[in-house]
Design an enzyme around this catalytic site. Sequence first.
Site, PDB file in Angstrom:
ATOM      1  N   GLY A 143      66.021 -48.076  43.909  1.00 21.76           N
ATOM      2  CA  GLY A 143      65.012 -48.516  42.955  1.00 21.76           C
ATOM      3  C   GLY A 143      64.967 -50.017  42.778  1.00 21.76           C
ATOM      4  O   GLY A 143      63.885 -50.604  42.638  1.00 21.76           O
TER       5      GLY A 143
ATOM      6  N   ASN B  49      69.556 -40.331  54.803  1.00 19.29           N
ATOM      7  CA  ASN B  49      70.694 -40.959  54.124  1.00 19.29           C
ATOM      8  C   ASN B  49      70.545 -42.479  54.135  1.00 19.29           C
ATOM      9  O   ASN B  49      70.358 -43.069  55.202  1.00 19.29           O
ATOM     10  CB  ASN B  49      71.995 -40.573  54.834  1.00 19.29           C
ATOM     11  CG  ASN B  49      72.159 -39.083  54.970  1.00 19.29           C
ATOM     12  OD1 ASN B  49      72.552 -38.405  54.047  1.00 19.29           O
ATOM     13  ND2 ASN B  49      71.849 -38.562  56.165  1.00 19.29           N
ATOM     14  N   LEU B  50      70.643 -43.090  52.968  1.00 19.65           N
ATOM     15  CA  LEU B  50      70.455 -44.536  52.856  1.00 19.65           C
ATOM     16  C   LEU B  50      71.793 -45.275  52.851  1.00 19.65           C
ATOM     17  O   LEU B  50      72.828 -44.714  52.502  1.00 19.65           O
ATOM     18  CB  LEU B  50      69.682 -44.868  51.577  1.00 19.65           C
ATOM     19  CG  LEU B  50      68.334 -44.178  51.396  1.00 19.65           C
ATOM     20  CD1 LEU B  50      67.676 -44.649  50.106  1.00 19.65           C
ATOM     21  CD2 LEU B  50      67.425 -44.427  52.595  1.00 19.65           C
TER      22      LEU B  50
ATOM     23  N   TYR C 279      71.194 -29.321  44.560  1.00 22.49           N
ATOM     24  CA  TYR C 279      70.501 -30.607  44.466  1.00 22.49           C
ATOM     25  C   TYR C 279      69.240 -30.609  45.323  1.00 22.49           C
ATOM     26  O   TYR C 279      68.146 -30.983  44.868  1.00 22.49           O
ATOM     27  CB  TYR C 279      71.464 -31.721  44.891  1.00 22.49           C
ATOM     28  CG  TYR C 279      70.814 -33.038  45.213  1.00 22.49           C
ATOM     29  CD1 TYR C 279      70.133 -33.758  44.243  1.00 22.49           C
ATOM     30  CD2 TYR C 279      70.906 -33.582  46.495  1.00 22.49           C
ATOM     31  CE1 TYR C 279      69.542 -34.980  44.545  1.00 22.49           C
ATOM     32  CE2 TYR C 279      70.335 -34.801  46.801  1.00 22.49           C
ATOM     33  CZ  TYR C 279      69.645 -35.494  45.823  1.00 22.49           C
ATOM     34  OH  TYR C 279      69.063 -36.700  46.120  1.00 22.49           O
TER      35      TYR C 279
ATOM     36  N   GLY D   6      64.486 -44.804  37.867  1.00 22.03           N
ATOM     37  CA  GLY D   6      65.595 -45.163  38.740  1.00 22.03           C
ATOM     38  C   GLY D   6      65.464 -46.564  39.284  1.00 22.03           C
ATOM     39  O   GLY D   6      66.123 -46.929  40.268  1.00 22.03           O
TER      40      GLY D   6
ATOM     41  N   HIS E  35      78.337 -41.609  48.927  1.00 17.29           N
ATOM     42  CA  HIS E  35      77.986 -40.945  50.172  1.00 17.29           C
ATOM     43  C   HIS E  35      78.831 -41.504  51.313  1.00 17.29           C
ATOM     44  O   HIS E  35      79.664 -42.381  51.122  1.00 17.29           O
ATOM     45  CB  HIS E  35      76.489 -41.110  50.443  1.00 17.29           C
ATOM     46  CG  HIS E  35      75.638 -40.290  49.522  1.00 17.29           C
ATOM     47  ND1 HIS E  35      74.904 -40.852  48.501  1.00 17.29           N
ATOM     48  CD2 HIS E  35      75.421 -38.954  49.456  1.00 17.29           C
ATOM     49  CE1 HIS E  35      74.258 -39.895  47.847  1.00 17.29           C
ATOM     50  NE2 HIS E  35      74.552 -38.743  48.402  1.00 17.29           N
TER      51      HIS E  35
END
Length: 263
Positions: free
Chosen positions: A19, A172-173, A143, A13, A186
């Site tokens: 990543g 949460n990013l 998930y 990733g 998101h």
Amino acid sequence: MQFWRDKRVIVTGGAGFLGGVVVRKLHARGAAAVIVPRQEEYDLTQIEAVRRLLADSAQRGPVDMVIHLAAKVGGIGANRARPAEFFYDNLMMSVPLLHESWRAGVAKFVAIGTICAYPKFAPIPFREESLWDGYPEETNAPYGLAKKMLLVQSQTYREQYGYNSIFLLPVNLYGPGDNFDPETSHVIPALIRKCVEAQAHGASEIVAWGDGSPTREFLYVDDAAEGILLAAERYNASDPVNLGSSFEISIKELTETIAQVTG
């Protein structure tokens, strides 16, 4: 800098949102080699591709570490529409990879989980000891549970084989390079896109999911990458570790904030 100087690291990733930042920081730390497998060449849901990745990466020297960031991710709509895909793909690109990394003699495996693994009614703020106290929120449970199996695997492989693997749970990013696709993004990038498009079309309102009362914790992507690399360098136990900001915000307040800053 000294720690990373001779390290050969696979970052699955590594071309993605988080990543890409991890890879940039590894280069800045002077890692000897940073290997980023591409999906078109290595489909990590296929065990033969996993074995080929590890063999190809070891041709110029032993692989010291795998940082496993690759995942099939999406927002509420995508998780509702394709729960089986989210379960199968995330399970199959994770469990065989850790197993084959152990078999290949990779010294350390850094597994990245998700706060979607936490029980639906876990006390806030989330604490690691609550991780097994109930079933996750139904929308993204497939998930979350698929990623949670990496924790079980990490702990059992350490117990039986003495294998050094760790399990991190970022919240949460958000940040530059996020996914703004309306079907799979998101909440923060989804709201930003809705507000920007409302501005462009002269709309006076946007529609957000739910009633705005749930609270969420968010972490800037560069801070998440820093936490992952610090854990990769210094943490050597299989107890799960949260990576977060320790600050909750309601979806209503978040929506109002994004509406304000986008005008």
